[in-house]
Design a protein around this motif. Structure first.
Motif, short mmCIF file in Angstrom:
data_model
loop_
_atom_site.label_atom_id
_atom_site.label_comp_id
_atom_site.label_asym_id
_atom_site.label_seq_id
_atom_site.Cartn_x
_atom_site.Cartn_y
_atom_site.Cartn_z
N ARG A 92 3.28 2.30 -8.10
CA ARG A 92 3.02 3.74 -8.03
C ARG A 92 1.63 4.01 -7.44
O ARG A 92 0.69 3.26 -7.70
N CYS A 93 1.53 5.09 -6.65
CA CYS A 93 0.24 5.49 -6.08
C CYS A 93 -0.45 6.43 -7.06
O CYS A 93 0.12 7.43 -7.48
N HIS A 94 -1.68 6.11 -7.44
CA HIS A 94 -2.40 6.94 -8.41
C HIS A 94 -3.04 8.16 -7.78
O HIS A 94 -3.63 8.98 -8.46
N TYR A 95 -2.90 8.28 -6.48
CA TYR A 95 -3.46 9.46 -5.82
C TYR A 95 -2.41 10.51 -5.51
O TYR A 95 -2.63 11.69 -5.66
N CYS A 96 -1.22 10.08 -5.05
CA CYS A 96 -0.22 11.08 -4.68
C CYS A 96 1.06 10.96 -5.50
O CYS A 96 1.94 11.80 -5.40
N GLY A 97 1.17 9.90 -6.33
CA GLY A 97 2.35 9.79 -7.18
C GLY A 97 3.53 9.08 -6.54
O GLY A 97 4.55 8.85 -7.19
N GLU B 295 0.84 -1.19 0.00
CA GLU B 295 0.00 0.00 0.00
C GLU B 295 0.86 1.23 0.00
O GLU B 295 2.03 1.20 0.39
N CYS B 296 0.27 2.34 -0.41
CA CYS B 296 0.97 3.62 -0.37
C CYS B 296 1.13 4.03 1.10
O CYS B 296 0.17 3.98 1.86
N PRO B 297 2.35 4.43 1.51
CA PRO B 297 2.53 4.85 2.90
C PRO B 297 1.81 6.16 3.21
O PRO B 297 1.60 6.49 4.37
N HIS B 298 1.41 6.92 2.19
CA HIS B 298 0.76 8.21 2.42
C HIS B 298 -0.75 8.17 2.25
O HIS B 298 -1.45 9.08 2.66
N CYS B 299 -1.23 7.13 1.55
CA CYS B 299 -2.67 7.04 1.27
C CYS B 299 -3.13 5.62 1.56
O CYS B 299 -2.36 4.68 1.40
N SER B 300 -4.38 5.46 1.95
CA SER B 300 -4.83 4.09 2.21
C SER B 300 -5.36 3.44 0.93
O SER B 300 -6.52 3.14 0.80
ZN LIG Z 1 -0.34 7.87 -2.18
#
Ligand SMILES: [Zn+2]
Ligand SMILES: [Zn+2]
Length: 829
Positions: free
Chosen positions: A557-562, A539-544
């Motif tokens: 890659r996280c599609h919310y924060c990059g 998982e993204c460490p910055h977004c769930s």
């Molecule tokens: Zn993220």
């Protein structure tokens, strides 16, 4: 003559302020002009909103200056923006700020640069007279040989006469005002030109002059001859840069010619425009009965000078664009103007081409990918009445057109008309109806798949329904076939993500050299890299949210924060190397197709391939011209494209949107599938075919798509909305709280909730966590309000209650650690 003005600062402040009018400014103070106002210790820009004789404030300061000698906005426009501010609970100044092109909201972009060397001495001399402020001004300018910003000068001097003084000193040649970069781009652009002097146009004088020049300076003679030639051609001049390039003469030589009176130097304004190339000639077009009926209905509303809302419900390929064009002709003939809103400019090159073919230079496109200069020039061309046909995405709603006759909202169901990422969080479609009503114009909402809200308004008689149930030119609606992927997988009739059935259809089209569009509404390679032993997925460490695998860089890659990390080879939680990729994005589908058809040329269109300017157009041109066989992409490929060569549309998975936690998930799925299906078989010659792969073949939305049954879907969905009290029966208000500390954010949500007095017409739900509870390192909590539209018509009661609660909360508890965002009529709940 009234004494005071009300000014709206272009700031996120919920208030207007009163200022007195200095005598010298009185003639140029108008509603809708930009003004400089003292504000605290600063000088800021605001818009004049009204006049008044009484002021409530105790200490009234005078206006500092007026930036526009003529108002840039009309009274009606000001009223409209005030409505937007009130409805969306946004500060008025923030709405006005959003309506201005970049670079016009501030005036920080000027440098005052000294020209003469004895400025400091002059300042000392002045100081001995009583002109203290002026002396200080000169002293400060003298201290900064490379220039001091006007803003700094204003703040330091607190001197009302600063503009007049600078203007005088500039005229005297002591200093100059220089626009800094951002502002420079947003200023009119001039080029230097030169033409032959009038008095040389007599043959004798010219011969004499040439003879004299040839002796002393042959270069100058060449320039003069060139200028004379050019005068004979079109009586005009030439750009200085062009003269230098063609003759090799120096700039000094040209100045010399001008000094001696042989030639004249002057400037002309260049209009920076988004367009390149000349418009095509419009095709001859045979209108059918239904189109004519629609055109007449809308045109007569425009001619009657009345507000009239229409819903133009036309199936894909039914010729809605031509209806807009024919009505626009009539609107322009009445000297009125038109705004056309489209979901996204990059995806609508075909509509723009057709508008340009008909209306040429009347057309102005407002586009977020324009340079600041292009935007500013286009905005001014619209504001001055040179361009009366405006096309743009949602912010074009605020185009400063004069004498508005009609607003068209094309593909009105699209969620991109709603601004979600920044205040004001307005929906341009809904606001278009309001603007049209305030300016007595027609408004046309067009779609093959109208939003439930608009269709409900039309059936309830609020909008006039116009229907185009058939395609133009006798083209037939495509046949739609559903492939049950669970069945196909059981029978081993799937090649990765492509069923054998779809594969065979693709093969036939490739052989016949016909166009194919494939939709997979998910980018990247695979949405999940999951451990088969413990089930964990990175998982993204910055977004769930889980990270998406991108094969090109072998990244997650996280599609919310990059955020991105290298792809894992072992499970991050249990260490097992038994990790596999699940699901499919556009990259994986591309690989599947390439494996099946190694010779086919595939053009992929998704967020990853369209980041540079002009990328959409390149991809679409490649496909349109037949240089690519298959156009594969996310929902971008579903929008408004009209390629006659497309006979097959394939949907790789119709399930991607179906199970999103959003009350509009079914509606979105229905719209996306219908829209993408509509790209197939748009000519009478070739009937199109659509293959939809899904693991939910019995879903109502999907069944309705197959039967081309909008009304059936609508009736069904409306019933569900009624049961769950969702729009169009209720108005949704979402209050989101964000911050780094989960518990703290939740507490604040509860605090605000306590201040909302129930109005009897609203359900107040939450606080609860949204499906993605953490985004960019911030925890989120939400309060959801369902407000009864029948009982609280315009939502006035709930907005008042909410505003009161927000004020109370702000005075008592507001903290930087928790941000509160109010979203009225949100998308995606
Ligand atoms: Zn993220
Ligand atoms: Zn594991």
């Amino acid at each position: 003559m009234q004494k005071f003005v009300q000014v709206v600062p272009l700031q996120p402040i919920r208030q207007t302020f009163t200022y007195s009018i200095p005598d010298d400014l009185a003639p140029v103070v108008h509603i809708g002009s930009r003004a400089l106002i003292p504000f605290g210790r600063k000088i800021i820009t605001g818009i004049i909103a009204g006049f008044t004789d009484n002021a409530v404030e105790k200490k009234i300061k005078p206006l500092w200056d007026i930036l526009d000698p003529e108002p840039i906005w009309t009274k009606e426009f000001m009223d409209f923006t005030e409505w937007v501010a009130n409805y969306y609970l946004a500060p008025w100044g923030e709405v006005l700020h959003a309506a201005l092109p970049q670079g016009m909201a501030g005036e920080s972009g000027f440098l005052v640069v000294p020209i003469v060397e004895d400025l400091a001495e002059r300042a000392k001399l002045l100081a001995k007279t009583r002109a203290i402020k002026r002396a200080e001004l000169l002293r400060l300018v003298a201290l900064n040989p490379s220039g001091i910003s006007l803003k700094t000068l204003r703040n330091k001097l607190q001197f009302g006469g600063i503009n007049t003084a600078i203007k005088e000193y500039e005229d005297q040649g002591l200093l100059m005002l220089q626009a800094t970069d951002a502002e420079q781009k947003a200023k009119p652009k001039f080029i230097r030109m030169m033409r032959i002097a009038e008095n040389l146009l007599n043959d004798d004088d010219l011969r004499e002059g040439m003879a004299e020049l040839e002796k002393r300076s042959p270069k100058k003679a060449t320039v003069l001859a060139l200028l004379y030639d050019n005068h004979l051609k079109d009586k005009g001049g030439l750009a200085v840069s062009a003269i230098i390039q063609r003759t090799g003469a120096s700039a000094a030589a040209l100045n010399g010619l001008a000094d001696k009176g042989y030639a004249v130097l002057y400037k002309i304004e260049i209009k920076r425009s988004f367009f390149t190339g000349i418009p095509k000639t419009p095709p001859i077009y045979q209108l059918n009965e239904r189109q004519l009926t629609a055109i007449n209905a809308i045109a007569s509303a425009v001619l009657a000078n009345n507000f009239h809302p229409f819903l133009l419900h036309g199936v894909t390929g039914s010729g809605k664009t031509q209806v807009y064009i024919e009505v626009i002709k009539k609107v322009l003939a009445k000297k009125r103007s038109v705004i056309t809103l489209v979901p996204e400019i990059s995806l609508t090159p075909q509509l723009i081409d057709r508008y340009r073919a008909h209306f040429g230079d009347e057309v102005a496109v407002l586009h977020s990918r324009m340079s600041i200069g292009e935007r500013y020039d286009t905005w001014r061309a619209v504001q001055s009445g040179k361009c009366n046909v405006v096309i743009g995405a949602r912010s074009a709603l605020f185009a400063p057109v004069k004498n508005l006759g009609m607003i068209v909202v094309d593909e009105e169901h699209e969620s991109s008309f709603k601004q979600t990422d920044a205040a004001p969080r307005y929906n341009a479609r809904d606001c278009a109806v309001v603007r049209a009503s305030m300016e007595r114009a027609a408004v046309v909402l067009g779609s093959a798949t109208p939003s439930l809200e608009s269709f409900y308004n039309a059936t309830a008689g609020k909008y006039t329904m116009l229907e185009l149930p058939e395609r133009v030119d006798n083209a037939l609606m495509p046949d739609i076939v559903v492939v049950d992927t669970r069945e196909a997988r059981k029978k081993k009739e799937m090649h990765n993500n492509i069923s054998f059935f779809l594969r065979d259809q693709i093969r036939v089209r490739l052989q016949k050299k016909e166009g194919i569009i494939l939709l997979q509404n998910r980018r990247g390679f695979a949405p999940i890299q999951q451990c088969l032993d413990c089930g964990a997925a990175p998982e993204c460490p910055h977004c769930s949210v889980t990270l998406t695998f991108h094969k090109v860089k072998n990244q997650l890659r996280c599609h919310y924060c990059g955020h991105s990390i290298p792809a894992v080879t072992a499970c991050m939680s249990c260490g097992s190397t038994n990790v596999k990729l699940f699901g499919a994005g556009t990259q994986r589908v591309e690989e599947d197709i390439a494996a099946l058809f190694p010779d086919a040329k595939i053009a992929r269109m998704d967020l990853d391939t369209t980041s540079h300017k002009g990328a959409h157009k390149e991809i679409l041109d490649t496909f349109g011209s037949g240089d690519a066989d298959i156009l594969l992409g996310t929902q971008m490929v579903a929008k408004g494209l009209d390629f006659p060569r497309v006979t097959l549309v394939g949907v790789i998975s119709a399930d991607t949107q179906l199970h999103l936690p959003d009350f509009r998930a079914s509606e979105r799925t229905f719209q996306l599938l219908t829209q993408v299906s509509g790209r197939a078989g748009r000519t009478a010659a070739q009937k199109g075919e659509v293959v939809i792969q899904t693991s939910n073949p019995n879903d109502e939305a999907i069944k309705s798509v197959v039967q081309h049954d909008y009304k059936g879907f609508y009736a069904d969905e409306l019933q569900k909305r009624k049961e769950l009290f969702y729009p169009p029966f209720s108005r949704i208000i979402l209050i989101e709280f964000k911050g780094k500390d989960d518990k703290f954010v939740q507490q604040h949500a509860n605090m605000l909730k306590r201040f909302i007095t129930p109005d009897g017409y609203s359900e107040i739900l939450g606080p609860h966590q949204p499906p993605i509870s953490k985004l960019r390192d911030e925890y989120r909590w939400r309060i959801l309000i369902k407000n009864d539209k029948e009982k609280d018509g315009g939502g006035t009661k709930i907005r008042r209650a909410l505003q009161r609660a927000l004020d109370e909360y702000t005075t008592r508890y507001a903290t930087r650690a928790v941000r509160v965002i109010v979203d009225i009529d949100p998308q995606g709940v």
